[in-house]
Design a protein around this motif. Sequence first.
Motif, PDB file in Angstrom:
ATOM      1  N   VAL A   5      -8.266  -2.394   8.354  1.00 32.57           N
ATOM      2  CA  VAL A   5      -7.030  -1.638   8.123  1.00 32.57           C
ATOM      3  C   VAL A   5      -6.332  -2.123   6.860  1.00 32.57           C
ATOM      4  O   VAL A   5      -5.870  -1.326   6.035  1.00 32.57           O
ATOM      5  N   ARG A   6      -6.260  -3.443   6.678  1.00 33.49           N
ATOM      6  CA  ARG A   6      -5.586  -3.999   5.504  1.00 33.49           C
ATOM      7  C   ARG A   6      -6.326  -3.656   4.211  1.00 33.49           C
ATOM      8  O   ARG A   6      -5.707  -3.365   3.186  1.00 33.49           O
ATOM      9  N   ALA A   7      -7.648  -3.694   4.264  1.00 31.07           N
ATOM     10  CA  ALA A   7      -8.425  -3.329   3.075  1.00 31.07           C
ATOM     11  C   ALA A   7      -8.171  -1.874   2.699  1.00 31.07           C
ATOM     12  O   ALA A   7      -8.006  -1.547   1.515  1.00 31.07           O
ATOM     13  N   ASN A   8      -8.113  -1.006   3.700  1.00 27.59           N
ATOM     14  CA  ASN A   8      -7.836   0.413   3.431  1.00 27.59           C
ATOM     15  C   ASN A   8      -6.436   0.611   2.862  1.00 27.59           C
ATOM     16  O   ASN A   8      -6.223   1.460   1.989  1.00 27.59           O
ATOM     17  N   LEU A   9      -5.461  -0.168   3.353  1.00 24.48           N
ATOM     18  CA  LEU A   9      -4.094  -0.063   2.830  1.00 24.48           C
ATOM     19  C   LEU A   9      -4.040  -0.494   1.361  1.00 24.48           C
ATOM     20  O   LEU A   9      -3.367   0.152   0.541  1.00 24.48           O
ATOM     21  N   VAL A  10      -4.732  -1.570   1.035  1.00 27.59           N
ATOM     22  CA  VAL A  10      -4.773  -2.036  -0.355  1.00 27.59           C
ATOM     23  C   VAL A  10      -5.405  -0.971  -1.247  1.00 27.59           C
ATOM     24  O   VAL A  10      -4.887  -0.651  -2.333  1.00 27.59           O
ATOM     25  N   ILE A  11      -6.504  -0.398  -0.795  1.00 27.45           N
ATOM     26  CA  ILE A  11      -7.193   0.624  -1.584  1.00 27.45           C
ATOM     27  C   ILE A  11      -6.344   1.882  -1.716  1.00 27.45           C
ATOM     28  O   ILE A  11      -6.273   2.486  -2.799  1.00 27.45           O
ATOM     29  N   GLN A  12      -5.676   2.284  -0.635  1.00 25.34           N
ATOM     30  CA  GLN A  12      -4.811   3.462  -0.697  1.00 25.34           C
ATOM     31  C   GLN A  12      -3.647   3.242  -1.659  1.00 25.34           C
ATOM     32  O   GLN A  12      -3.252   4.157  -2.397  1.00 25.34           O
ATOM     33  N   GLY A  13      -3.088   2.027  -1.661  1.00 26.89           N
ATOM     34  CA  GLY A  13      -2.016   1.722  -2.601  1.00 26.89           C
ATOM     35  C   GLY A  13      -2.481   1.807  -4.042  1.00 26.89           C
ATOM     36  O   GLY A  13      -1.775   2.338  -4.912  1.00 26.89           O
ATOM     37  N   LEU A  14      -3.686   1.312  -4.292  1.00 30.83           N
ATOM     38  CA  LEU A  14      -4.247   1.371  -5.639  1.00 30.83           C
ATOM     39  C   LEU A  14      -4.525   2.812  -6.061  1.00 30.83           C
ATOM     40  O   LEU A  14      -4.239   3.207  -7.199  1.00 30.83           O
ATOM     41  N   LEU A  15      -5.054   3.604  -5.140  1.00 31.59           N
ATOM     42  CA  LEU A  15      -5.325   5.016  -5.443  1.00 31.59           C
ATOM     43  C   LEU A  15      -4.034   5.786  -5.688  1.00 31.59           C
ATOM     44  O   LEU A  15      -3.967   6.632  -6.583  1.00 31.59           O
ATOM     45  N   LEU A  16      -3.008   5.483  -4.890  1.00 39.55           N
ATOM     46  CA  LEU A  16      -1.708   6.144  -5.072  1.00 39.55           C
ATOM     47  C   LEU A  16      -1.136   5.814  -6.447  1.00 39.55           C
ATOM     48  O   LEU A  16      -0.661   6.702  -7.163  1.00 39.55           O
ATOM     49  N   ALA A  17      -1.186   4.533  -6.826  1.00 35.20           N
ATOM     50  CA  ALA A  17      -0.689   4.128  -8.147  1.00 35.20           C
ATOM     51  C   ALA A  17      -1.464   4.828  -9.260  1.00 35.20           C
ATOM     52  O   ALA A  17      -0.878   5.268 -10.252  1.00 35.20           O
ATOM     53  N   GLY A  21       0.357   7.362 -11.755  1.00 33.09           N
ATOM     54  CA  GLY A  21       0.300   6.983 -13.163  1.00 33.09           C
ATOM     55  C   GLY A  21      -0.332   8.067 -14.019  1.00 33.09           C
ATOM     56  O   GLY A  21       0.146   8.357 -15.125  1.00 33.09           O
ATOM     57  N   SER A  22      -1.387   8.665 -13.520  1.00 29.23           N
ATOM     58  CA  SER A  22      -2.055   9.738 -14.272  1.00 29.23           C
ATOM     59  C   SER A  22      -1.134  10.939 -14.449  1.00 29.23           C
ATOM     60  O   SER A  22      -1.069  11.531 -15.535  1.00 29.23           O
ATOM     61  N   LEU A  23      -0.393  11.296 -13.391  1.00 30.30           N
ATOM     62  CA  LEU A  23       0.522  12.442 -13.473  1.00 30.30           C
ATOM     63  C   LEU A  23       1.659  12.177 -14.452  1.00 30.30           C
ATOM     64  O   LEU A  23       2.014  13.048 -15.259  1.00 30.30           O
ATOM     65  N   VAL A  24       2.220  10.968 -14.388  1.00 26.38           N
ATOM     66  CA  VAL A  24       3.333  10.622 -15.278  1.00 26.38           C
ATOM     67  C   VAL A  24       2.881  10.642 -16.736  1.00 26.38           C
ATOM     68  O   VAL A  24       3.546  11.234 -17.606  1.00 26.38           O
ATOM     69  N   GLN A 176      -3.576  -1.524 -14.997  1.00 29.00           N
ATOM     70  CA  GLN A 176      -3.825  -0.317 -15.797  1.00 29.00           C
ATOM     71  C   GLN A 176      -3.123   0.894 -15.193  1.00 29.00           C
ATOM     72  O   GLN A 176      -2.545   1.708 -15.922  1.00 29.00           O
ATOM     73  N   ALA A 177      -3.167   1.019 -13.866  1.00 27.45           N
ATOM     74  CA  ALA A 177      -2.569   2.178 -13.198  1.00 27.45           C
ATOM     75  C   ALA A 177      -1.044   2.173 -13.342  1.00 27.45           C
ATOM     76  O   ALA A 177      -0.425   3.238 -13.483  1.00 27.45           O
ATOM     77  N   CYS A 178      -0.423   0.987 -13.288  1.00 23.31           N
ATOM     78  CA  CYS A 178       1.037   0.878 -13.310  1.00 23.31           C
ATOM     79  C   CYS A 178       1.598   0.617 -14.708  1.00 23.31           C
ATOM     80  O   CYS A 178       2.786   0.317 -14.845  1.00 23.31           O
ATOM     81  N   ASP A 179       0.766   0.720 -15.719  1.00 22.47           N
ATOM     82  CA  ASP A 179       1.201   0.454 -17.092  1.00 22.47           C
ATOM     83  C   ASP A 179       2.170   1.546 -17.560  1.00 22.47           C
ATOM     84  O   ASP A 179       1.808   2.722 -17.606  1.00 22.47           O
ATOM     85  N   CYS A 180       3.382   1.151 -17.871  1.00 23.42           N
ATOM     86  CA  CYS A 180       4.393   2.106 -18.344  1.00 23.42           C
ATOM     87  C   CYS A 180       4.860   1.784 -19.761  1.00 23.42           C
ATOM     88  O   CYS A 180       5.991   2.125 -20.143  1.00 23.42           O
ATOM     89  N   THR A 181       4.021   1.123 -20.532  1.00 22.75           N
ATOM     90  CA  THR A 181       4.406   0.761 -21.900  1.00 22.75           C
ATOM     91  C   THR A 181       4.575   1.991 -22.787  1.00 22.75           C
ATOM     92  O   THR A 181       5.171   1.873 -23.869  1.00 22.75           O
ATOM     93  N   PHE A 182       4.094   3.145 -22.326  1.00 19.68           N
ATOM     94  CA  PHE A 182       4.267   4.360 -23.127  1.00 19.68           C
ATOM     95  C   PHE A 182       5.756   4.677 -23.307  1.00 19.68           C
ATOM     96  O   PHE A 182       6.143   5.386 -24.247  1.00 19.68           O
ATOM     97  N   LEU A 183       6.612   4.146 -22.400  1.00 11.82           N
ATOM     98  CA  LEU A 183       8.049   4.374 -22.540  1.00 11.82           C
ATOM     99  C   LEU A 183       8.584   3.778 -23.843  1.00 11.82           C
ATOM    100  O   LEU A 183       9.551   4.279 -24.416  1.00 11.82           O
ATOM    101  N   LEU A 184       7.970   2.704 -24.310  1.00 11.60           N
ATOM    102  CA  LEU A 184       8.427   2.054 -25.532  1.00 11.60           C
ATOM    103  C   LEU A 184       8.190   2.919 -26.759  1.00 11.60           C
ATOM    104  O   LEU A 184       8.820   2.720 -27.806  1.00 11.60           O
ATOM    105  N   TRP A 185       7.240   3.874 -26.640  1.00 14.93           N
ATOM    106  CA  TRP A 185       6.898   4.716 -27.782  1.00 14.93           C
ATOM    107  C   TRP A 185       7.544   6.096 -27.690  1.00 14.93           C
ATOM    108  O   TRP A 185       7.328   6.933 -28.564  1.00 14.93           O
ATOM    109  N   THR A 186       8.312   6.323 -26.637  1.00 18.12           N
ATOM    110  CA  THR A 186       9.030   7.599 -26.491  1.00 18.12           C
ATOM    111  C   THR A 186      10.522   7.286 -26.591  1.00 18.12           C
ATOM    112  O   THR A 186      11.198   7.107 -25.579  1.00 18.12           O
ATOM    113  N   ARG A 187      11.018   7.216 -27.802  1.00 17.91           N
ATOM    114  CA  ARG A 187      12.391   6.760 -28.035  1.00 17.91           C
ATOM    115  C   ARG A 187      13.424   7.651 -27.355  1.00 17.91           C
ATOM    116  O   ARG A 187      14.487   7.188 -26.965  1.00 17.91           O
ATOM    117  N   GLY A 188      13.104   8.931 -27.202  1.00 11.91           N
ATOM    118  CA  GLY A 188      14.062   9.822 -26.555  1.00 11.91           C
ATOM    119  C   GLY A 188      14.047   9.708 -25.043  1.00 11.91           C
ATOM    120  O   GLY A 188      15.049   9.989 -24.382  1.00 11.91           O
TER     121      GLY A 188
END
Length: 204
Positions: A5-17, A21-24, A176-188
């Motif tokens: 159960v715990r392994a599935n939760l970890v994997i589901q969290g990674l897939l969700l991220a 991340g891809s949508l954002v 990689q999934a949670c990387d939000c550094t693109f915000l630094l390049w979108t000044r607006g």
Amino acid sequence: EALHVRANLVIQGLLLASQVGSLVRLLVGVHMRSGEPIRQSTLRPLCQGIELLKGIQVTFFRRTAVLAAQLPHMERQIQDAVLAVLEPIEKDLETQITTTKKGGWKQDDNKLDLLTLVSLLTTSLAGPNTAARRAVVNVAWDLAPQALIRAADIDEVRLHLRKLDMLGGLEAMLSQACDCTFLLWTRGLLPLFLRDVAHRSATD
């Protein structure tokens, strides 16, 4: 059962991220490419998606000690599940090849190749889930003549090997999934995001 159960939760969290991340990044990329400004109605879900990403990353970070202690056991359980599929195949192939050899009949090259690869798989899966072992396992599995393996077993092994890849590369894939550094390049976008966070924090 608890480890499963715990392994599935970890994997589901990674897939969700990964999905969030891809949508954002897709949404921001489309607006930057087209030159169209982001509407106010779109900004709020976008900010919530970014916050969700960082929330998932922080949750994993807070559980680092627990994950470090339990991940090897999760991986061992999945490896045992793969071995439970492969070891009967290995024994059956050994029996067939031994019988053919004793009878003086011509050996089936496909079965010899499969036995070699299955033996390599079982040996690699008997040790820790390192990157090198995962690479050997994935190559050996791709080279195995899967026409000699039951379809149900093929699907099960593929699923477990994918889980091992995700658990073994958890830290890098999560970063990689949670990387939000693109915000630094979108000044607006960055000021709008910070203003939205501050406004909701004040109202809460």
